[in-house]
Design an enzyme around this catalytic site. Structure first.
Site, mmCIF file in Angstrom:
data_model
loop_
_atom_site.group_PDB
_atom_site.id
_atom_site.type_symbol
_atom_site.label_atom_id
_atom_site.label_comp_id
_atom_site.label_asym_id
_atom_site.label_seq_id
_atom_site.Cartn_x
_atom_site.Cartn_y
_atom_site.Cartn_z
ATOM 1 N N ASP A 116 0.824 -1.206 0.000
ATOM 2 C CA ASP A 116 0.000 0.000 0.000
ATOM 3 C C ASP A 116 0.865 1.265 0.000
ATOM 4 O O ASP A 116 1.761 1.418 0.842
ATOM 5 C CB ASP A 116 -0.902 -0.019 1.242
ATOM 6 C CG ASP A 116 -1.836 1.155 1.282
ATOM 7 O OD1 ASP A 116 -2.789 1.181 0.490
ATOM 8 O OD2 ASP A 116 -1.603 2.062 2.115
ATOM 9 N N HIS A 123 5.238 5.053 6.711
ATOM 10 C CA HIS A 123 6.342 4.286 7.283
ATOM 11 C C HIS A 123 7.681 4.988 7.045
ATOM 12 O O HIS A 123 8.477 5.163 7.991
ATOM 13 C CB HIS A 123 6.361 2.875 6.657
ATOM 14 C CG HIS A 123 7.538 2.052 7.069
ATOM 15 N ND1 HIS A 123 7.502 1.203 8.153
ATOM 16 C CD2 HIS A 123 8.786 1.936 6.534
ATOM 17 C CE1 HIS A 123 8.686 0.604 8.276
ATOM 18 N NE2 HIS A 123 9.478 1.035 7.290
ATOM 19 N N GLU A 124 7.943 5.391 5.816
ATOM 20 C CA GLU A 124 9.221 6.032 5.502
ATOM 21 C C GLU A 124 9.351 7.380 6.194
ATOM 22 O O GLU A 124 10.438 7.743 6.670
ATOM 23 C CB GLU A 124 9.405 6.161 3.986
ATOM 24 C CG GLU A 124 9.459 4.841 3.235
ATOM 25 C CD GLU A 124 10.494 3.842 3.740
ATOM 26 O OE1 GLU A 124 11.523 4.256 4.321
ATOM 27 O OE2 GLU A 124 10.271 2.629 3.561
ATOM 28 N N ASP A 133 12.959 0.399 12.061
ATOM 29 C CA ASP A 133 12.122 -0.729 11.653
ATOM 30 C C ASP A 133 11.903 -1.619 12.866
ATOM 31 O O ASP A 133 12.787 -1.742 13.720
ATOM 32 C CB ASP A 133 12.818 -1.546 10.562
ATOM 33 C CG ASP A 133 12.680 -0.915 9.192
ATOM 34 O OD1 ASP A 133 11.612 -0.347 8.904
ATOM 35 O OD2 ASP A 133 13.644 -1.000 8.410
#
Length: 187
Positions: A116, A123-124, A133
């Site tokens: 997605d 996230h980034e 992470d």
């Protein structure tokens, strides 16, 4: 967007009121101010994010909805951005330079595999905001990244991730640089 308040550290000026009852002067209790704390504003330039522009804007909006200490805004024309967002054919990754600054790559390889785009963007951006992470991990963890699988479309940080970003930026007066040289975070 959350109401940004600074609690626990500031006390309002002492208000003194005179009571005419029994001829005594009585000091009113100290009032706590709900003084607004301005969020740290970081700008991002998504002009190089190609077809992922709306996903990048949504990823930034999710962080703005989720935390009080940081606000991500699109850079205006001619403004030097804290965060550059680029599209490329590789895997998504981030290159933080200092806390709140760096480059994000929205890699088409993950998108082609079914991941997605909004989750990738959020996230980034999380890496730029200081989050590592957390692999392997469940879909409920934004920073679990690709280990949550292609069926996972959750773009929201969980409570622990939100708290970590708040801690990273809450009351921060100077930029902290990561130890050593910048490290590429490949998801």
């Amino acid at each position: 967007m959350h109401v940004r308040t600074l609690t626990g550290g500031l006390t309002a000026a002492l208000l003194v009121s005179l009571s005419l009852t029994a001829g005594q002067a009585v000091a009113a209790p100290a009032a706590t101010a709900d003084a607004s704390l301005a969020a740290r504003v970081f700008t991002y330039d998504a002009s190089g994010s190609a077809e992922f522009r709306s996903a990048v804007d949504r990823g930034a909006a999710i962080w703005n909805e989720s935390v009080d200490a940081v606000e991500l805004r699109p850079a205006t024309t001619g403004q030097r951005a804290n965060i550059r967002v680029l599209a490329d054919n590789g895997w998504p990754r981030a290159l933080p330079t200092t806390l709140g600054n760096g480059t994000v790559y929205i890699g088409r390889q993950a998108v082609d595999q079914g991941y997605d785009t909004i989750r990738i963007s959020a996230h980034e951006l999380g890496h730029i905001l200081g989050l590592p992470d957390r692999k392997p991990g469940p879909c409920s963890s934004l920073m679990s990244g690709s280990t949550a699988g292609t069926a996972c479309t959750n773009p929201y940080p969980n409570a622990a991730e939100k708290a970590e970003v708040e801690d990273n930026f809450g009351g921060l007066l100077v930029e902290r640089a990561p130890a050593g040289r910048p490290e590429m975070i490949v998801d």
